[in-house]
Design a protein around this motif. Structure first.
Motif, PDB file in Angstrom:
ATOM      1  N   GLU A 146      -3.900   8.478   4.896  1.00 17.51           N
ATOM      2  CA  GLU A 146      -3.659   8.620   6.332  1.00 17.51           C
ATOM      3  C   GLU A 146      -3.961  10.061   6.747  1.00 17.51           C
ATOM      4  OE1 GLU A 146      -0.102   6.387   7.482  1.00 17.51           O
ATOM      5  OE2 GLU A 146      -1.365   4.660   7.018  1.00 17.51           O
TER       6      GLU A 146
ATOM      7  N   TYR B 172      -0.599   7.463  14.129  1.00 12.79           N
ATOM      8  CA  TYR B 172      -0.117   6.661  12.991  1.00 12.79           C
ATOM      9  C   TYR B 172       0.165   5.222  13.413  1.00 12.79           C
ATOM     10  CZ  TYR B 172       3.258   4.399  10.002  1.00 12.79           C
ATOM     11  OH  TYR B 172       3.891   3.458   9.248  1.00 12.79           O
TER      12      TYR B 172
ATOM     13  N   ARG C  45       0.835  -1.197   0.000  1.00 14.06           N
ATOM     14  CA  ARG C  45       0.000   0.000   0.000  1.00 14.06           C
ATOM     15  C   ARG C  45       0.865   1.240   0.000  1.00 14.06           C
ATOM     16  NH1 ARG C  45       2.379   1.771   3.993  1.00 14.06           N
ATOM     17  NH2 ARG C  45       2.059   1.138   6.128  1.00 14.06           N
TER      18      ARG C  45
END
Ligand code: GLU
Length: 546
Positions: A74, A233, A38
């Motif tokens: 993200e 994260y 990814r």
């Protein structure tokens, strides 16, 4: 401590259990050995050359194994998110030939493992976080900014390691009554991971790029959910890479420092760790010293640079591959015409210490790539670039495609094609003298030659010029004119005694070249004249001679 009660107190609205979530993410059915990778950027509106380095690695790993390459956004840090950040990511990478199989798309998701935007996954993260609380592996921390600042100051003055650990982890074993009291007061809390690590313990970790590395256990109780329930994260990537079936995490080596924490998280969550590929930094030479390419100092750090300058996608890919795998250049020499996809990409040939990015080398690669293209391809790609970046030039190209393709055909196709174009933005200058509207002389005949000689030669050529002459006839006429004007027609003879002549046939050709093209250097002058046509050739020569 009643962990079950604590979990309910902290996240009463979360009714799902990890098993419910797991059921939404079935195991991927893929061929044996297929890698799932990814690209997971934050949508800040800026993409760095290092991002492309990682994205290419992801893409190659997935696509050389029949796997899947997906895009995950993200966006847990709202401050760093720009409104069209996702579109910028998708479009910038698509322009460089990086296409995702699955993941976030501009207006939603494409794939069965979403949502692919972390901002839409709060319930998922909280479900797993709540489970960690039930198991005694996470706890709330109500420290204020001021309290944390005081801890930092104390650690600094006592030269202790920074962070929330040991005696500084003041909420780690707080009684439930104290937590209840804070909650009743409506005070905000973050959720911290309860680390069982000890910094005196070292362990070995197998990285796909770096090989076996030594890591030190983590003893800090890092934050996993912020006060708004949004994950950091560290926690988000563990949950997502597990659920989304990532087999290989390719990320910048700056994450190595928190790898020990990630190892703990996967273990605590009961997830199998994916393989990690920590990529070296992209460096450049600055006054002889290697340093990290910087967004602030180096325009080539931004991916948009390559498109706006007009680098062919094939050249950027080709050059990146030389940076990514140390044996690529050798392979290319042996397989000059093979598609780049045939190259066996491997993380084992990636740099461990840093990849030196060299713009001059990219330009050379680009010249080679463009020299192998047909005139038609060069035309199409230049036109596409010009439509976006130089509409005026685009209309010049479109007005007479056949003429433009003839110009671009000069010196192309043979064994030793011309290598004078590196960027689409250079094509206008390269072609400009073929268009009266763009013709702007840049060079002059050196002052060492008498103006009257130059004029006499040019006038004689104009009188003798016949566009139907073959190249050898055309050139013998130039030699005759040279001779008649005191210029030596034979280079050997001239070199033996230059003082006996005013100059040589090479100088005569240079007068013609400067008059017709406005430059000292140009592609083959005979071909140039053929394309320009009699009228323009004579008009420029006469104008120059007068
Ligand atoms: N969002 C992280 C970054 O932009 C991604 C790191 C990773 O790929 O795991 O650095």
């Amino acid at each position: 401590m009643n962990n079950e009660l604590l979990a309910e107190l902290l996240y009463p609205n979360i009714k799902t259990l990890p098993a419910d979530i797991e059921a939404r993410y079935p195991k991927r059915v893929l061929p044996e050995g297929a890698k799932v990778t990814r690209f997971a950027p934050s949508p800040t509106g800026f993409l760095h050359i290092g991002n492309l380095y990682g994205a290419f690695t992801d893409e190659r790993l997935a696509h050389t194994t029949g796997g899947i390459f997906y895009l995950r956004i993200e966006d847990t840090d709202a401050k760093r998110t720009v409104p069209n950040g996702i579109a910028i990511i998708i479009e910038t990478l698509a322009k460089l030939g990086v296409i995702f199989d699955e993941g976030a798309v501009i207006d939603g998701d494409n794939g069965a493992y979403g949502p692919y935007r972390q901002s839409e996954r709060a319930e998922i993260y909280q479900t797993f976080a709540k489970q960690l609380i039930r198991e005694g592996k996470a706890y709330p921390c109500f420290c204020t900014e001021e309290e944390l600042e005081a801890i930092r100051e104390k650690q600094e003055s006592e030269k202790l390691n920074p962070g929330y650990y040991g005696e500084f982890a003041i909420w780690r074993d707080a009684p439930i009554e104290k937590i209840q009291e804070k909650l009743d007061n409506g005070e905000a809390f973050v959720l911290r991971f309860r680390s069982e690590g000890n910094i005196n313990n070292k362990l070995k970790f197998g990285d796909e790029i770096k090989g076996t590395i030594d890591v030190t256990e983590n003893d800090i109780d890092h934050v996993i959910l912020k006060s708004d329930g949004i994950p950091t994260y560290h926690f988000a990537h563990a949950v997502d890479d597990h659920l989304m079936g990532t087999t290989h995490v390719v990320r910048d080596e700056s994450w190595l420092s928190t790898l020990p924490f990630h190892i703990q998280l996967f273990k605590a969550l009961g997830f199998k760790m994916p393989k990690y590929c920590h990529t070296a930094q992209v460096l450049k030479l600055d006054n002889g010293n290697k340093r990290k390419i910087s967004k602030r100092k180096d325009p080539e750090a931004a991916l948009t640079y390559y498109h706006s300058q007009g680098y062919p996608v094939a050249a950027v890919r080709e050059y990146l591959m030389t940076l990514l795998n140390s044996n690529f250049e050798e392979w290319r020499l042996a397989n000059p015409n093979a598609p780049i996809e045939d190259f066996k990409f491997t993380t084992k040939k990636m740099s461990v210490s840093g990849s030196l990015f060299d713009l001059d080398k990219l330009n050379d690669v680009s010249k080679n790539v463009i020299s192998r293209m047909t005139a038609e391809e060069v035309y199409d790609l230049t036109l596409a670039w010009a439509k976006e970046n130089d509409p005026e030039f685009a209309s010049v190209l479109e007005a007479d495609k056949e003429y433009a393709v003839r110009i671009l055909s000069i010196g192309r196709g043979g064994k030793k094609p011309r290598k004078d174009i590196a960027l689409w933005s250079e094509v206008k200058n390269y072609m400009s003298f073929f268009y009266n509207g763009l013709f702007a002389p840049v060079d002059a005949v050196p002052k060492t030659f008498e103006k009257s000689d130059v004029s006499a030669i040019l006038n004689a050529f104009a009188a003798a010029y016949d566009e139907n002459d073959a190249q050898d006839v055309w050139f013998s006429k130039i030699k005759e004119i040279a001779s008649a004007n005191g210029f030596c027609p034979d280079m050997k003879l001239y070199k033996a005694d230059p003082s006996a002549f005013k100059g040589s046939v090479a100088d005569v050709s240079m007068f013609l070249r400067v008059a017709v093209t406005g430059r000292m250097n140009s592609p083959d002058l005979y071909e140039v004249m053929q394309i320009l046509g009699r009228e323009t050739v004579l008009a420029r020569i006469k104008a120059f001679a007068s």
